[in-house]
Design a protein around this motif. Structure first.
Motif, PDB file in Angstrom:
ATOM      1  N   ALA A  62       0.803  -1.221   0.000  1.00 21.56           N
ATOM      2  CA  ALA A  62       0.000   0.000   0.000  1.00 21.56           C
ATOM      3  C   ALA A  62       0.835   1.269   0.000  1.00 21.56           C
ATOM      4  CB  ALA A  62      -0.937   0.000   1.214  1.00 21.56           C
ATOM      5  N   VAL A  63       1.980   1.254   0.667  1.00 19.65           N
ATOM      6  CA  VAL A  63       2.881   2.412   0.701  1.00 19.65           C
ATOM      7  C   VAL A  63       4.272   1.925   0.342  1.00 19.65           C
ATOM      8  CG1 VAL A  63       3.933   4.197   2.158  1.00 19.65           C
ATOM      9  CG2 VAL A  63       1.499   3.668   2.405  1.00 19.65           C
ATOM     10  N   ARG A  64       4.923   2.607  -0.628  1.00 21.93           N
ATOM     11  CA  ARG A  64       6.173   2.113  -1.204  1.00 21.93           C
ATOM     12  C   ARG A  64       7.316   3.119  -1.039  1.00 21.93           C
ATOM     13  NH1 ARG A  64       5.144  -1.931  -5.262  1.00 21.93           N
ATOM     14  NH2 ARG A  64       2.921  -2.430  -5.389  1.00 21.93           N
ATOM     15  N   GLY A  65       8.096   2.956   0.009  1.00 23.79           N
ATOM     16  CA  GLY A  65       9.314   3.739   0.179  1.00 23.79           C
ATOM     17  C   GLY A  65       9.109   5.236   0.295  1.00 23.79           C
ATOM     18  N   VAL A  66       8.092   5.657   1.037  1.00 28.13           N
ATOM     19  CA  VAL A  66       7.788   7.086   1.169  1.00 28.13           C
ATOM     20  C   VAL A  66       8.699   7.733   2.213  1.00 28.13           C
ATOM     21  CG1 VAL A  66       6.050   8.757   1.936  1.00 28.13           C
ATOM     22  CG2 VAL A  66       5.413   6.887   0.394  1.00 28.13           C
ATOM     23  N   SER A  67       9.310   8.858   1.843  1.00 28.65           N
ATOM     24  CA  SER A  67      10.163   9.632   2.756  1.00 28.65           C
ATOM     25  C   SER A  67       9.780  11.106   2.679  1.00 28.65           C
ATOM     26  CB  SER A  67      11.643   9.481   2.392  1.00 28.65           C
ATOM     27  OG  SER A  67      12.091   8.154   2.534  1.00 28.65           O
ATOM     28  N   PHE A  68       9.691  11.749   3.828  1.00 28.42           N
ATOM     29  CA  PHE A  68       9.478  13.200   3.892  1.00 28.42           C
ATOM     30  C   PHE A  68       9.737  13.663   5.317  1.00 28.42           C
ATOM     31  CE2 PHE A  68       5.369  11.442   5.050  1.00 28.42           C
ATOM     32  CZ  PHE A  68       5.003  12.212   6.150  1.00 28.42           C
ATOM     33  N   VAL A  69       9.884  14.972   5.498  1.00 29.69           N
ATOM     34  CA  VAL A  69      10.032  15.586   6.818  1.00 29.69           C
ATOM     35  C   VAL A  69       8.981  16.676   6.940  1.00 29.69           C
ATOM     36  CG1 VAL A  69      11.532  16.846   8.400  1.00 29.69           C
ATOM     37  CG2 VAL A  69      12.512  15.113   6.857  1.00 29.69           C
ATOM     38  N   ALA A  70       8.154  16.615   7.992  1.00 29.84           N
ATOM     39  CA  ALA A  70       7.155  17.650   8.268  1.00 29.84           C
ATOM     40  C   ALA A  70       7.636  18.515   9.430  1.00 29.84           C
ATOM     41  CB  ALA A  70       5.813  17.002   8.615  1.00 29.84           C
ATOM     42  N   HIS A  71       7.395  19.808   9.324  1.00 29.12           N
ATOM     43  CA  HIS A  71       7.881  20.759  10.331  1.00 29.12           C
ATOM     44  C   HIS A  71       6.722  21.420  11.066  1.00 29.12           C
ATOM     45  CE1 HIS A  71      11.310  20.375   7.563  1.00 29.12           C
ATOM     46  NE2 HIS A  71      12.056  20.641   8.628  1.00 29.12           N
ATOM     47  N   ARG A  72       7.056  21.982  12.205  1.00 30.16           N
ATOM     48  CA  ARG A  72       6.068  22.725  12.984  1.00 30.16           C
ATOM     49  C   ARG A  72       5.548  23.908  12.179  1.00 30.16           C
ATOM     50  NH1 ARG A  72       6.114  20.988  18.120  1.00 30.16           N
ATOM     51  NH2 ARG A  72       7.936  19.775  18.773  1.00 30.16           N
ATOM     52  N   GLY A  73       4.245  24.152  12.316  1.00 32.49           N
ATOM     53  CA  GLY A  73       3.634  25.279  11.621  1.00 32.49           C
ATOM     54  C   GLY A  73       3.229  24.993  10.197  1.00 32.49           C
ATOM     55  N   GLU A  74       3.405  23.764   9.727  1.00 34.47           N
ATOM     56  CA  GLU A  74       3.019  23.417   8.354  1.00 34.47           C
ATOM     57  C   GLU A  74       1.616  22.797   8.323  1.00 34.47           C
ATOM     58  OE1 GLU A  74       6.697  22.449   5.488  1.00 34.47           O
ATOM     59  OE2 GLU A  74       6.280  20.863   6.932  1.00 34.47           O
ATOM     60  N   ALA A  75       0.881  23.105   7.275  1.00 30.31           N
ATOM     61  CA  ALA A  75      -0.347  22.387   6.942  1.00 30.31           C
ATOM     62  C   ALA A  75      -0.087  21.669   5.629  1.00 30.31           C
ATOM     63  CB  ALA A  75      -1.532  23.337   6.810  1.00 30.31           C
ATOM     64  N   ILE A  76      -0.118  20.347   5.658  1.00 29.23           N
ATOM     65  CA  ILE A  76       0.309  19.520   4.521  1.00 29.23           C
ATOM     66  C   ILE A  76      -0.878  18.743   3.974  1.00 29.23           C
ATOM     67  CG2 ILE A  76       1.849  17.666   3.784  1.00 29.23           C
ATOM     68  CD1 ILE A  76       3.694  18.458   6.118  1.00 29.23           C
ATOM     69  N   GLY A  77      -1.172  18.934   2.710  1.00 30.27           N
ATOM     70  CA  GLY A  77      -2.236  18.180   2.058  1.00 30.27           C
ATOM     71  C   GLY A  77      -1.711  16.880   1.497  1.00 30.27           C
ATOM     72  N   LEU A  78      -2.538  15.826   1.561  1.00 33.30           N
ATOM     73  CA  LEU A  78      -2.224  14.542   0.926  1.00 33.30           C
ATOM     74  C   LEU A  78      -3.249  14.317  -0.163  1.00 33.30           C
ATOM     75  CD1 LEU A  78      -0.668  14.176   3.681  1.00 33.30           C
ATOM     76  CD2 LEU A  78      -1.061  11.733   3.412  1.00 33.30           C
ATOM     77  N   ILE A  79      -2.767  14.192  -1.396  1.00 36.10           N
ATOM     78  CA  ILE A  79      -3.656  14.004  -2.530  1.00 36.10           C
ATOM     79  C   ILE A  79      -3.246  12.759  -3.299  1.00 36.10           C
ATOM     80  CG2 ILE A  79      -4.154  16.460  -2.733  1.00 36.10           C
ATOM     81  CD1 ILE A  79      -2.221  16.529  -5.141  1.00 36.10           C
ATOM     82  N   GLY A  80      -4.139  12.314  -4.180  1.00 30.53           N
ATOM     83  CA  GLY A  80      -3.865  11.140  -4.998  1.00 30.53           C
ATOM     84  C   GLY A  80      -5.146  10.418  -5.337  1.00 30.53           C
ATOM     85  N   SER A  81      -5.070   9.526  -6.297  1.00 25.98           N
ATOM     86  CA  SER A  81      -6.231   8.739  -6.706  1.00 25.98           C
ATOM     87  C   SER A  81      -6.693   7.845  -5.566  1.00 25.98           C
ATOM     88  CB  SER A  81      -5.886   7.880  -7.924  1.00 25.98           C
ATOM     89  OG  SER A  81      -5.327   8.667  -8.957  1.00 25.98           O
ATOM     90  N   ASN A  82      -7.924   7.350  -5.666  1.00 27.96           N
ATOM     91  CA  ASN A  82      -8.422   6.400  -4.673  1.00 27.96           C
ATOM     92  C   ASN A  82      -7.485   5.192  -4.603  1.00 27.96           C
ATOM     93  OD1 ASN A  82     -10.702   7.904  -4.007  1.00 27.96           O
ATOM     94  ND2 ASN A  82     -11.975   6.920  -5.568  1.00 27.96           N
ATOM     95  N   GLY A  83      -7.160   4.779  -3.388  1.00 24.54           N
ATOM     96  CA  GLY A  83      -6.283   3.631  -3.214  1.00 24.54           C
ATOM     97  C   GLY A  83      -4.811   3.941  -3.363  1.00 24.54           C
ATOM     98  N   SER A  84      -4.457   5.217  -3.328  1.00 28.21           N
ATOM     99  CA  SER A  84      -3.048   5.589  -3.539  1.00 28.21           C
ATOM    100  C   SER A  84      -2.211   5.491  -2.266  1.00 28.21           C
ATOM    101  CB  SER A  84      -2.954   7.010  -4.105  1.00 28.21           C
ATOM    102  OG  SER A  84      -3.545   7.941  -3.224  1.00 28.21           O
ATOM    103  N   GLY A  85      -2.840   5.249  -1.116  1.00 29.60           N
ATOM    104  CA  GLY A  85      -2.092   5.057   0.124  1.00 29.60           C
ATOM    105  C   GLY A  85      -2.149   6.210   1.104  1.00 29.60           C
ATOM    106  N   LYS A  86      -3.005   7.204   0.841  1.00 30.90           N
ATOM    107  CA  LYS A  86      -3.055   8.406   1.685  1.00 30.90           C
ATOM    108  C   LYS A  86      -3.482   8.074   3.120  1.00 30.90           C
ATOM    109  CE  LYS A  86      -6.097  10.391  -0.951  1.00 30.90           C
ATOM    110  NZ  LYS A  86      -6.293   9.301  -1.918  1.00 30.90           N
ATOM    111  N   SER A  87      -4.620   7.418   3.259  1.00 29.83           N
ATOM    112  CA  SER A  87      -5.130   7.094   4.601  1.00 29.83           C
ATOM    113  C   SER A  87      -4.230   6.088   5.304  1.00 29.83           C
ATOM    114  CB  SER A  87      -6.564   6.544   4.505  1.00 29.83           C
ATOM    115  OG  SER A  87      -7.443   7.525   3.982  1.00 29.83           O
ATOM    116  N   THR A  88      -3.671   5.160   4.554  1.00 28.15           N
ATOM    117  CA  THR A  88      -2.734   4.192   5.138  1.00 28.15           C
ATOM    118  C   THR A  88      -1.515   4.893   5.720  1.00 28.15           C
ATOM    119  OG1 THR A  88      -3.432   2.432   3.638  1.00 28.15           O
ATOM    120  CG2 THR A  88      -1.248   2.216   4.627  1.00 28.15           C
TER     121      THR A  88
END
Length: 266
Positions: A62-88
Motif C-alpha cells: 500500500a505504501v512504497r518507500g515514502v520519505s518526507f520531513v514535516a515541520h512545525r507550523g506546516e499544513a500539509i495536504g495529501l492528494i492522490g487517486s483512490n487507493g493511492s495510500g493516503k489514509s494508510t
C-alpha cells in the motif's frame, strides 16, 4: 510503529514527523470472501512469514518507500487517486499500522481525527463530547470549559437540541462535524484529518479551515487528506502527492496541484 524523534529538541520550526523509506504491506487471506472480509483483513495485525504464498495470503503493497520531513507550523495536504495510500500513510504516522520496513519518527503525540475522538452511537452528543474530549487527552475541567465552544463550532444545535439526542439519530455529516469539533478544541502537536472538511456547509468548512490555521500558529502540524482541490488550496501550504503507494511529488501547494490536475485530466 511511530517512535519519538531521537534526540529531538523542542524547536518551533523543527521537525514533527520524519518518514524514512516507509513501506506498508497488508496481507490479505485470499481464501476469505464475502462482505467485510477485506476490511477485517486490513485491520488485522500483520503476520510475517515465508509461507505466505503457500497459505494463500495475498500481499498488498500500500505504501512504497515514502520519505518526507514535516515541520512545525506546516499544513500539509495529501492528494492522490483512490487507493493511492493516503489514509494508510496517516495511520502509520499515528502508530496504528506497523511498517514492513523503514521508520516513522514523531515529536509529540499524533492525533488521527475519528480515532482519538471515537464516538458511541447509543450515547447522547453531550456524553460523546465529554468522552471524546477525555480520549483526546483533555481533563474533565477542560472539557467542561470548552463544552459550549465545541457544540457551537459543530453547529449541531442550529436546527434543534440535537446535542441531547443519541448519536444514532445524527446524519453522517453531523457525526463528522462533531468529531472535528471535539478534536479541534485541543491544540495538537500533529493533527491528521481524513476528509473531515468534505462534510457540512460552506460556513462549517470556513470555520474548520480557520481552526487549522490557528493550530499552525500554535506550532502544530496538520495533515489533510481531501479530494477537494479547493480545500487543499485554501488550507495547505505544502502538498504530498501519492500514486500507487509512491510519493510522486512533494512541494508548494500550487506547484503540486497544477501537476496533479494535469495528471487527473488525462
Amino acid at each position: 510503529m511511530a517512535e519519538p524523534l531521537p534526540g529531538q529538541a523542542a524547536v518551533r520550526r523543527g521537525p514533527t514527523v520524519i518518514a524514512d523509506e516507509v513501506h506498508i504491506v497488508y496481507r490479505v487471506n485470499g481464501a476469505k470472501t464475502g462482505k467485510g472480509s477485506a476490511t477485517a483483513a486490513l485491520s488485522r495485525m500483520v503476520k510475517r512469514g515465508s509461507d505466505d504464498t503457500a497459505r494463500g495470503v495475498r500481499k498488498v503493497h500500500a505504501v512504497r518507500g515514502v520519505s518526507f520531513v514535516a515541520h512545525r507550523g506546516e499544513a500539509i495536504g495529501l492528494i492522490g487517486s483512490n487507493g493511492s495510500g493516503k489514509s494508510t500513510l496517516l495511520r502509520a504516522i499515528a502508530g496504528l499500522l506497523p511498517a514492513e520496513s523503514g521508520r516513522v519518527y514523531t515529536d509529540g503525540q499524533p492525533s488521527l481525527l475519528g480515532v482519538n475522538a471515537a464516538l458511541m452511537n447509543d450515547l447522547t452528543g453531550e456524553r460523546n463530547v465529554t468522552l471524546g474530549g477525555l480520549a483526546m487527552g483533555m481533563s474533565r475541567e477542560q472539557v467542561k470549559e470548552r463544552y459550549q465552544e465545541i457544540v457551537d463550532f459543530s453547529g449541531i444545535n442550529e436546527k434543534g437540541d440535537f446535542i441531547s439526542l443519541p448519536m444514532r439519530t445524527y446524519s453522517s455529516g453531523m457525526q463528522a462535524r462533531l468529531r472535528f469539533s471535539i478534536a479541534a478544541a485541543k491544540d495538537h502537536d500533529v493533527l491528521m484529518i481524513d476528509e473531515a472538511l468534505a462534510t457540512g456547509d460552506a460556513k462549517f468548512r470556513g470555520r474548520s479551515e480557520a481552526r487549522i490555521r490557528d493550530l499552525r500558529k500554535q506550532a502544530g502540524t496538520v495533515f489533510l487528506v481531501s479530494h477537494s482541490n479547493k480545500s487543499i488550496r485554501d488550507t495547505c501550504d505544502r502538498v504530498l502527492w501519492l500514486e500507487r503507494g509512491e510519493l510522486r511529488l512533494d512541494g508548494p501547494t500550487e506547484e503540486v496541484m497544477r501537476e496533479y490536475e494535469k495528471f487527473s485530466a488525462k
